[in-house]
Every structure is written in C-alpha cells, then in structure tokens.
Design a protein around this motif. Structure first.
Motif, PDB file in Angstrom:
ATOM      1  N   GLY A  11      71.697  79.651  43.823  1.00  0.00           N
ATOM      2  CA  GLY A  11      70.593  79.593  43.019  1.00  0.00           C
ATOM      3  C   GLY A  11      70.787  79.011  41.510  1.00  0.00           C
ATOM      4  N   ARG A  13      68.721  77.629  38.960  1.00  0.00           N
ATOM      5  CA  ARG A  13      67.629  77.603  37.954  1.00  0.00           C
ATOM      6  C   ARG A  13      67.874  78.939  36.983  1.00  0.00           C
ATOM      7  NH1 ARG A  13      63.312  78.698  35.077  1.00  0.00           N
ATOM      8  NH2 ARG A  13      62.705  80.383  36.400  1.00  0.00           N
ATOM      9  N   MET A  14      67.517  80.040  37.552  1.00  0.00           N
ATOM     10  CA  MET A  14      67.840  81.445  36.809  1.00  0.00           C
ATOM     11  C   MET A  14      69.386  81.578  36.744  1.00  0.00           C
ATOM     12  SD  MET A  14      66.705  83.621  34.914  1.00  0.00           S
ATOM     13  CE  MET A  14      67.335  85.137  34.552  1.00  0.00           C
ATOM     14  N   ASP A  35      73.849  75.692  45.651  1.00  0.00           N
ATOM     15  CA  ASP A  35      72.260  75.247  45.665  1.00  0.00           C
ATOM     16  C   ASP A  35      71.888  74.564  46.814  1.00  0.00           C
ATOM     17  OD1 ASP A  35      69.923  75.746  43.195  1.00  0.00           O
ATOM     18  OD2 ASP A  35      69.441  74.203  44.674  1.00  0.00           O
ATOM     19  N   ILE A  36      70.769  74.827  47.517  1.00  0.00           N
ATOM     20  CA  ILE A  36      70.501  73.822  48.554  1.00  0.00           C
ATOM     21  C   ILE A  36      70.187  72.434  48.022  1.00  0.00           C
ATOM     22  CG2 ILE A  36      69.709  75.388  50.354  1.00  0.00           C
ATOM     23  CD1 ILE A  36      66.895  75.200  49.344  1.00  0.00           C
ATOM     24  N   ALA A  72      70.653  84.206  42.516  1.00  0.00           N
ATOM     25  CA  ALA A  72      69.462  83.935  41.858  1.00  0.00           C
ATOM     26  C   ALA A  72      68.762  82.965  42.721  1.00  0.00           C
ATOM     27  CB  ALA A  72      69.834  83.373  40.599  1.00  0.00           C
ATOM     28  N   THR A  73      68.519  83.129  43.864  1.00  0.00           N
ATOM     29  CA  THR A  73      67.732  82.549  44.929  1.00  0.00           C
ATOM     30  C   THR A  73      66.320  83.157  45.022  1.00  0.00           C
ATOM     31  OG1 THR A  73      68.734  83.621  46.501  1.00  0.00           O
ATOM     32  CG2 THR A  73      69.582  81.516  45.996  1.00  0.00           C
ATOM     33  N   PRO A  74      65.463  82.513  45.617  1.00  0.00           N
ATOM     34  CA  PRO A  74      63.992  83.097  46.036  1.00  0.00           C
ATOM     35  C   PRO A  74      64.274  84.352  46.668  1.00  0.00           C
ATOM     36  CG  PRO A  74      63.956  80.718  46.468  1.00  0.00           C
ATOM     37  CD  PRO A  74      65.286  81.079  46.149  1.00  0.00           C
ATOM     38  N   ASN A  75      63.132  85.463  46.404  1.00  0.00           N
ATOM     39  CA  ASN A  75      63.616  86.736  46.797  1.00  0.00           C
ATOM     40  C   ASN A  75      63.738  86.981  48.372  1.00  0.00           C
ATOM     41  OD1 ASN A  75      62.621  86.917  44.312  1.00  0.00           O
ATOM     42  ND2 ASN A  75      60.593  87.610  44.746  1.00  0.00           N
ATOM     43  N   HIS A  78      67.628  87.295  48.951  1.00  0.00           N
ATOM     44  CA  HIS A  78      68.510  88.176  48.277  1.00  0.00           C
ATOM     45  C   HIS A  78      69.262  89.129  49.255  1.00  0.00           C
ATOM     46  CE1 HIS A  78      66.250  87.920  44.120  1.00  0.00           C
ATOM     47  NE2 HIS A  78      66.431  86.777  44.441  1.00  0.00           N
ATOM     48  N   GLU A  95      69.636  88.895  41.347  1.00  0.00           N
ATOM     49  CA  GLU A  95      68.156  88.961  40.485  1.00  0.00           C
ATOM     50  C   GLU A  95      67.332  89.866  41.124  1.00  0.00           C
ATOM     51  OE1 GLU A  95      66.985  88.242  38.001  1.00  0.00           O
ATOM     52  OE2 GLU A  95      68.275  87.125  37.270  1.00  0.00           O
ATOM     53  N   LYS A  96      66.309  90.263  40.164  1.00  0.00           N
ATOM     54  CA  LYS A  96      65.126  91.020  40.663  1.00  0.00           C
ATOM     55  C   LYS A  96      63.984  90.131  41.249  1.00  0.00           C
ATOM     56  CE  LYS A  96      62.288  88.874  38.188  1.00  0.00           C
ATOM     57  NZ  LYS A  96      61.115  88.085  38.601  1.00  0.00           N
ATOM     58  N   SER A 124      66.926  92.370  33.409  1.00  0.00           N
ATOM     59  CA  SER A 124      67.178  91.795  32.233  1.00  0.00           C
ATOM     60  C   SER A 124      66.313  92.540  30.912  1.00  0.00           C
ATOM     61  CB  SER A 124      67.146  90.453  32.145  1.00  0.00           C
ATOM     62  OG  SER A 124      65.972  89.990  32.583  1.00  0.00           O
ATOM     63  N   TRP A 166      57.164  78.883  45.656  1.00  0.00           N
ATOM     64  CA  TRP A 166      57.390  80.004  46.533  1.00  0.00           C
ATOM     65  C   TRP A 166      56.999  81.492  46.040  1.00  0.00           C
ATOM     66  CZ3 TRP A 166      60.386  84.229  44.738  1.00  0.00           C
ATOM     67  CH2 TRP A 166      61.150  83.667  43.534  1.00  0.00           C
ATOM     68  N   HIS A 184      59.707  94.274  36.490  1.00  0.00           N
ATOM     69  CA  HIS A 184      60.313  94.741  34.870  1.00  0.00           C
ATOM     70  C   HIS A 184      59.716  95.481  34.283  1.00  0.00           C
ATOM     71  CE1 HIS A 184      63.489  91.155  34.581  1.00  0.00           C
ATOM     72  NE2 HIS A 184      62.315  90.447  34.758  1.00  0.00           N
TER      73      HIS A 184
HETATM   74  N1  LIG Z   1      65.527  88.517  35.499  1.00  0.00           N
HETATM   75  C1  LIG Z   1      64.573  87.631  35.091  1.00  0.00           C
HETATM   76  O1  LIG Z   1      64.010  87.645  33.840  1.00  0.00           O
HETATM   77  C2  LIG Z   1      64.199  86.269  36.008  1.00  0.00           C
HETATM   78  C3  LIG Z   1      63.617  85.273  35.457  1.00  0.00           C
HETATM   79  C4  LIG Z   1      63.283  84.138  36.438  1.00  0.00           C
HETATM   80  C5  LIG Z   1      63.629  84.369  37.868  1.00  0.00           C
HETATM   81  N2  LIG Z   1      64.202  85.521  38.053  1.00  0.00           N
HETATM   82  C6  LIG Z   1      64.567  85.663  39.490  1.00  0.00           C
HETATM   83  O2  LIG Z   1      65.677  84.713  40.059  1.00  0.00           O
HETATM   84  C7  LIG Z   1      65.360  84.363  41.358  1.00  0.00           C
HETATM   85  C8  LIG Z   1      65.095  82.891  41.211  1.00  0.00           C
HETATM   86  O3  LIG Z   1      63.876  82.445  40.427  1.00  0.00           O
HETATM   87  P1  LIG Z   1      63.998  81.015  39.860  1.00  0.00           P
HETATM   88  O4  LIG Z   1      62.695  81.277  39.170  1.00  0.00           O
HETATM   89  O5  LIG Z   1      65.039  80.567  39.471  1.00  0.00           O
HETATM   90  O6  LIG Z   1      63.536  79.967  41.192  1.00  0.00           O
HETATM   91  P2  LIG Z   1      63.392  78.643  41.185  1.00  0.00           P
HETATM   92  O7  LIG Z   1      62.594  78.179  42.798  1.00  0.00           O
HETATM   93  O8  LIG Z   1      63.062  77.988  39.951  1.00  0.00           O
HETATM   94  O9  LIG Z   1      65.078  78.131  41.431  1.00  0.00           O
HETATM   95  C9  LIG Z   1      65.522  78.764  42.815  1.00  0.00           C
HETATM   96  C10 LIG Z   1      66.813  77.739  42.853  1.00  0.00           C
HETATM   97  O10 LIG Z   1      67.336  78.258  44.265  1.00  0.00           O
HETATM   98  C11 LIG Z   1      67.709  77.169  45.071  1.00  0.00           C
HETATM   99  N3  LIG Z   1      67.693  77.662  46.280  1.00  0.00           N
HETATM  100  C12 LIG Z   1      66.677  78.125  47.051  1.00  0.00           C
HETATM  101  N4  LIG Z   1      66.961  78.489  48.259  1.00  0.00           N
HETATM  102  C13 LIG Z   1      68.239  78.431  48.312  1.00  0.00           C
HETATM  103  C14 LIG Z   1      69.558  79.106  49.282  1.00  0.00           C
HETATM  104  N5  LIG Z   1      68.907  79.492  50.430  1.00  0.00           N
HETATM  105  N6  LIG Z   1      70.497  78.858  48.978  1.00  0.00           N
HETATM  106  C15 LIG Z   1      71.026  78.397  47.708  1.00  0.00           C
HETATM  107  N7  LIG Z   1      69.996  77.996  46.766  1.00  0.00           N
HETATM  108  C16 LIG Z   1      68.742  78.046  47.219  1.00  0.00           C
HETATM  109  C17 LIG Z   1      66.535  76.243  44.658  1.00  0.00           C
HETATM  110  O11 LIG Z   1      66.970  74.728  45.084  1.00  0.00           O
HETATM  111  C18 LIG Z   1      66.541  76.602  43.342  1.00  0.00           C
HETATM  112  O12 LIG Z   1      67.199  75.844  42.537  1.00  0.00           O
HETATM  113  C19 LIG Z   1      64.101  85.027  41.883  1.00  0.00           C
HETATM  114  O13 LIG Z   1      64.695  86.073  42.574  1.00  0.00           O
HETATM  115  C20 LIG Z   1      63.440  85.498  40.509  1.00  0.00           C
HETATM  116  O14 LIG Z   1      62.660  86.641  40.630  1.00  0.00           O
HETATM  117  C21 LIG Z   1      64.577  86.590  37.297  1.00  0.00           C
END
Ligand SMILES: NC(=O)c1ccc[n+]([C@@H]2O[C@H](COP(=O)([O-])OP(=O)(O)OC[C@H]3O[C@@H](n4cnc5c(N)ncnc54)[C@H](O)[C@@H]3O)[C@@H](O)[C@H]2O)c1
Length: 349
Positions: A11, A13-14, A35-36, A72-75, A78, A95-96, A124, A166, A184
């Motif tokens: 994942g 992004r995060m 990443d997908i 760090a993928t959608p919940n 996890h 990730e949380k 975090s 999502w 958090h």
């Molecule tokens: N700790 C923090 O402060 C914090 C901040 C932001 C997000 N997060 C957590 O991080 C996680 C991701 O959030 P985000 O905002 O980056 O989401 P996002 O949707 O912006 O990014 C998710 C990424 O994962 C990829 N993805 C989706 N399904 C996948 C799979 N099955 N295998 C591999 N890659 C896959 C997507 O293509 C995308 O690039 C969530 O659980 C969110 O709660 C935590």
C-alpha cells in the motif's frame, strides 16, 4: 539475522510515509514494495530505487524473505496481510486501525504470539514530540492521577474528501470517522492514562452531513461522520471524545487533547490547524497559577514509529503499541458502535 533489516511495504500512499520513516534508520533496507496499482508501483519504485515490485501481496511474501512488513492498505486487508506475513516469519508494522473490529484484532494478536513475531500498530500520534514529553511528565508522577480526559478532533465540512473512496464504505473500512481518526484519539488518551480498565461506554453516531452530500453527488456512503462517546473507567476516571470528518465549524481541522490530573492539567493542541502540535501544563502552587509551555521538545526524544520499531527489533527490547493494546482499543471501538446502535450504555463487566 544480520544487522540489516529487509523490509517490504504494502500500500503505497501512507506506505510512502513508512518508507521515509524507515529510511531514517541506518539498518533499514527497503527490499520490496507492493501496490495493486502498476502506476503507483512504478512511480514509488523509481522514486526510492526499489526494483522488487509486486501487484500481488501474496507473491511478495512468497518470493521475498522479508524481516519486516509494513501494511498500509485499506483496513479490510490488514488482518489477512498481517497473518500471512507473521506466518512467513516477518515482523509486522500494521497501519491503524489494526483491523475491522476486535475479533480481527484478537486473531492478529494471537498469531503474533503463536509465531513469536512482533506486531505493532502505527499509532503515529504517540510519536509527536509534545506527546512524548507529556507522557514522560505523567510517568514521572508530576501530573498525579488522571481523573478526567477529553479529546476533540473535528474537521470542517469543506475539507471532507472521502466520498466515493473506501473510507466511506463499511465493507472496506469497518466504520467511519471513529475507526479512522477516533482510533488515534482513543489510543493516545488511553496510552497517556496507562490503559485503565474500561467499565462502561455510552455513545452516539451521526451521518447527517455526509449522507446529504453523498446523496447529492450519487456516492455510496454507509458509515458515520461524527461520534461522541463517554467512557467510564473502573478507577472512576472518565473520557469524553468527539470526532467529526465534516462539521460546521470555523477551523478546517481542530485537534485537542486535555487531561486533568490531581497535580497538573495537560493540554495538547494542533497549531495552525495542521499536524504540528504544542502542549501546555497548568498547575497551582501556594495560591499562584502557572502555565508551562512544552513547545520546544528535542527531536531526539522522538524517532519515527518506523525507526522505533526497527530499533526495538535490533535491540531485542519490547515495543509499545502491540497487539494487546490494539485489541483494547478495538474492543472500545466495537462498544462505542454497539452503544450508538442500541441506544444503550455498554458495560464491560
Ligand atoms: N497513521 C496515520 O496517521 C495514518 C494516516 C493515513 C492513513 N493511515 C492508514 O493507512 C492505510 C492506508 O490509507 P491511505 O490513506 O494510504 O489509503 P489510500 O487509499 O490513499 O492508499 C492505499 C494504497 O493501497 C493500495 N492498495 C489497495 N488495495 C491493495 C491491496 N490489496 N494490495 C496492495 N495494495 C493495495 C492502493 O492502490 C493505494 O495505493 C489505512 O489503514 C489508513 O487508516 C494511517
């Protein structure tokens, strides 16, 4: 294990924040990324010079012999991703929220115990320098017993950008604002209070604003946008939490934690509605009231959560934010949702 830890990230992004965080540690090697989205994979792989790139998580885990995996993928993903990594001998920084609910959290925690591999959740907001300083003050006994806590994290309606994504779909996220940013708040306050035993929870959830906007834009949205909860602890302390993704307030983003102790009151707030913080402590001595600003905290106090995780692995020391703490947070989240749904207080006895 040699001194270098080979890390895989799922994942991106995060997950890019995870890469940046790991790279502050001299023993970190980002070995593989997943990443997908092929476009995301190429962009991130080129940026960080990582050649092992996967669109399939299962393939990454099978082919790479990773020491550490960051999830760090959608919940929704996890739990399965964590279980697979643990079964394949890797430590996991997830990730949380840890998962969609307490049942998933318990399974993940058990798997970590069975395999002897670490599971840490990326809470975090514990790694904010001011929070670390407040925690040290509490642990040193300067604050006294904490009997009351409150937390507000409210975002202005104009900043809400999750429609169509999502985060607004329960099947992918497990819930709305509570499981997203409320997690958090709960984690931070419980950590500062040293995880007192929960006695009961009363809560309400709302979706007026986001539902209205989602309907108008034809988007699917089936989670809450606002939550209030009152938590009573067995030691008679209490916590009030209010979180919203989309509130009619002046500020774009308002974050405030307040803890009242027998000796001091603590306040942590974000500055300029961003993600930097200041903290203050208030106390009284011989009839005079004092305010101590805790603004200038040394960065040495505060590594990234990724640096911290690697450091604990290398030193073979216990780490915080493990599965057992994450289970308690998810049980509280489940109870908040249950109270809101049933309209009744939920007792933990
Ligand atoms: N700790 C923090 O402060 C914090 C901040 C932001 C997000 N997060 C957590 O991080 C996680 C991701 O959030 P985000 O905002 O980056 O989401 P996002 O949707 O912006 O990014 C998710 C990424 O994962 C990829 N993805 C989706 N399904 C996948 C799979 N099955 N295998 C591999 N890659 C896959 C997507 O293509 C995308 O690039 C969530 O659980 C969110 O709660 C935590």
């Amino acid at each position: 294990m040699n001194n270098q830890l080979e890390i895989g990230i799922a994942g991106l992004r995060m997950g890019c924040d995870h890469i940046d965080g790991y790279l502050t540690h001299p023993n970190a090697k980002i070995k593989a990324i997943c990443d997908i989205s092929p476009e995301v994979l190429e962009r991130v792989g080129n940026k960080y010079g990582v050649d092992s790139r996967y669109t399939s998580y299962e393939e990454m885990i099978a082919k790479e012999n990773l020491d550490v995996v960051s999830i760090a993928t959608p919940n929704r993903f996890h739990k399965d991703m964590t279980m697979l990594a643990l079964d394949n001998g890797a430590h996991v920084l997830c990730e949380k929220p840890i998962g969609m609910n307490a049942e998933e959290a318990i399974a993940m925690h058990r798997k970590s115990e069975e395999t002897g591999k670490r599971l840490m959740v990326n809470y975090s907001y514990r790694f904010i320098p001011q929070s670390v300083a407040l925690k040290q003050r509490i642990d040193a006994g300067l604050v006294g017993d904490i009997y009351s806590a409150s937390c507000h994290w409210l975002r202005n309606i104009s900043g809400f950008s999750q429609f169509g994504g999502w985060f607004g779909k329960k099947a992918m996220s497990g819930g709305g604002v509570l499981i997203d940013i409320g997690v958090h708040c709960l984690d931070k306050v419980l950590w500062l209070m040293d995880f007192p035993e929960v006695e009961s929870v009363t809560a309400s959830t709302h979706d007026y604003i986001c539902q209205k906007v989602a309907k108008a834009s034809g988007s699917d949205f089936d989670v809450e946008d606002t939550v209030e909860a009152f938590v009573k602890f067995a030691n008679n302390a209490s916590l009030m939490i209010q979180v919203s993704w989309a509130a009619n307030i002046l500020e774009s983003n308002l974050i405030e934690f307040r803890l009242l102790g027998e000796k001091e009151g603590l306040l942590e707030q974000n500055i300029n509605q961003g993600y930097t913080f200041n903290a203050k402590t208030f106390y009284e001595s011989q009839g005079i009231s004092y305010t101590l600003n805790i603004d200038d905290v040394s960065q040495d106090l505060c590594p990234t959560s990724m640096y911290y995780f690697l450091d604990k692995i290398i030193k073979n020391e216990p780490h915080m934010a493990d599965g057992s703490e994450a289970v308690k947070i998810m049980q509280l989240i489940d109870a908040i949702y249950e109270s809101a749904e049933t309209g009744k207080p939920i007792s933990f006895n």
